[in-house]
Design a protein around this motif. Structure first.
Motif, PDB file in Angstrom:
ATOM      1  N   ARG A  74      -8.296  -9.730  -3.109  1.00 50.52           N
ATOM      2  CA  ARG A  74      -9.533  -9.654  -2.319  1.00 50.52           C
ATOM      3  C   ARG A  74     -10.135 -11.032  -2.045  1.00 50.52           C
ATOM      4  NH1 ARG A  74     -11.573  -4.555  -1.578  1.00 50.52           N
ATOM      5  NH2 ARG A  74     -10.799  -2.891  -2.953  1.00 50.52           N
ATOM      6  N   MET A  81      -4.277 -12.614   3.059  1.00 52.74           N
ATOM      7  CA  MET A  81      -4.601 -11.242   2.703  1.00 52.74           C
ATOM      8  C   MET A  81      -3.978 -10.256   3.686  1.00 52.74           C
ATOM      9  SD  MET A  81      -8.334  -9.367   2.384  1.00 52.74           S
ATOM     10  CE  MET A  81      -9.107 -10.800   1.617  1.00 52.74           C
ATOM     11  N   ASP A 221     -12.251  -8.053   3.497  1.00 53.16           N
ATOM     12  CA  ASP A 221     -11.225  -7.203   2.887  1.00 53.16           C
ATOM     13  C   ASP A 221     -11.240  -5.795   3.478  1.00 53.16           C
ATOM     14  OD1 ASP A 221     -13.668  -6.578   1.750  1.00 53.16           O
ATOM     15  OD2 ASP A 221     -12.933  -6.525  -0.317  1.00 53.16           O
ATOM     16  N   TRP A 240      -4.189  -2.683  -3.073  1.00 52.13           N
ATOM     17  CA  TRP A 240      -4.833  -3.855  -3.654  1.00 52.13           C
ATOM     18  C   TRP A 240      -4.219  -4.259  -4.998  1.00 52.13           C
ATOM     19  CZ3 TRP A 240      -7.701  -6.405  -0.386  1.00 52.13           C
ATOM     20  CH2 TRP A 240      -8.301  -5.708   0.669  1.00 52.13           C
TER      21      TRP A 240
END
Length: 245
Positions: A74, A81, A221, A240
């Motif tokens: 995150r 990401m 995120d 995640w």
């Protein structure tokens, strides 16, 4: 004798022997190799056009996809990401564990993370140099209307010449390449050869994602996970979490 020598020089240049490319030509030739590799879905060929720093960025992406914790994932830069989430979401654990940089690049082409610029009417339109760094300005091909000069009717009469003259005033289409603001590619000189380097473009891309998330009113995120779900059609609940080796 001089004319014969000129002909020999022209022939040699045509064969690509003895006529050195300009520095700009060298950079654009490397760009072309990268585009050809993408078109051929050749991950190894594409990787060969990249700087060591760019290859290292990809190696780090594979490590992060396997090992990054929830908190670490995150906190990643948006560009990192985005790719980590896509790798975890679209690949099973075994496929991800066995992936190399070359196969990652091929996968990125297959998944439309990379495409050929010319397919979208985008082309290089200038190169600037600063020491061992070259910046290629990219542009969009656009059509502009221009009028051809009218032909005059001479003593040959109004037959063919007159017919041509009547058409000469019609608008003709001419294609130009206009620079795209904020879209540049960076190349670095390593041991006399030019290689693409993504460090600057990734910083610019990171900011564009942050701006888009801010405009949407959500954290980065969440913005990227929702975008991944929309792009792929589903989202794993474990996206995640690290995959593990």
């Amino acid at each position: 004798m001089n004319r014969l020598l000129s002909i020999v020089v022209i022939v040699i240049c045509a064969l690509g022997v003895g006529c050195a490319e300009s520095v700009e030509d060298q950079v654009l030739a490397q760009y072309k190799r990268g585009e050809e590799a993408i078109a051929a879905m050749d991950g190894a060929g594409w990787r060969a056009t990249m700087s060591t720093q760019s290859v290292g960025w990809l190696q780090e992406e594979l490590r992060l996809a396997l090992d990054a914790s929830l908190t670490e994932t995150r906190a990643l830069a948006p560009s990192k990401m985005e790719l980590v989430l896509a790798l975890r979401n679209r690949l099973d654990a075994q496929s991800l564990r066995s992936m190399s940089v070359d196969s990652l690049l091929t996968w990125m082409i297959e998944q439309d993370f990379a495409s050929v610029d010319a397919d979208y009417g985008v082309y290089p339109c200038g190169v600037k140099f600063s020491g061992d760094t070259a910046t290629v300005q990219m542009g969009m091909e656009v059509e502009s209307s221009s009028r051809s000069p009218r032909l005059r009717t001479g003593r040959r009469g109004r037959g063919v010449v007159g017919g041509i003259a009547s058409l000469a005033g019609a608008a003709s289409k001419k294609k130009n390449v206009e620079p795209i603001e904020g879209y540049t590619l960076t190349y670095v000189n390593i041991d006399g050869f030019w290689y693409s380097d993504n460090s600057e473009s990734m910083r610019e891309y990171d900011q564009s994602i942050r701006d888009a998330a801010k405009e949407a009113g959500v954290p980065v995120d969440r913005y990227l996970s929702e975008r991944e779900k929309e792009a792929h059609g589903s989202l794993k609940p474990t996206i995640w979490l690290p995959v593990g080796r």
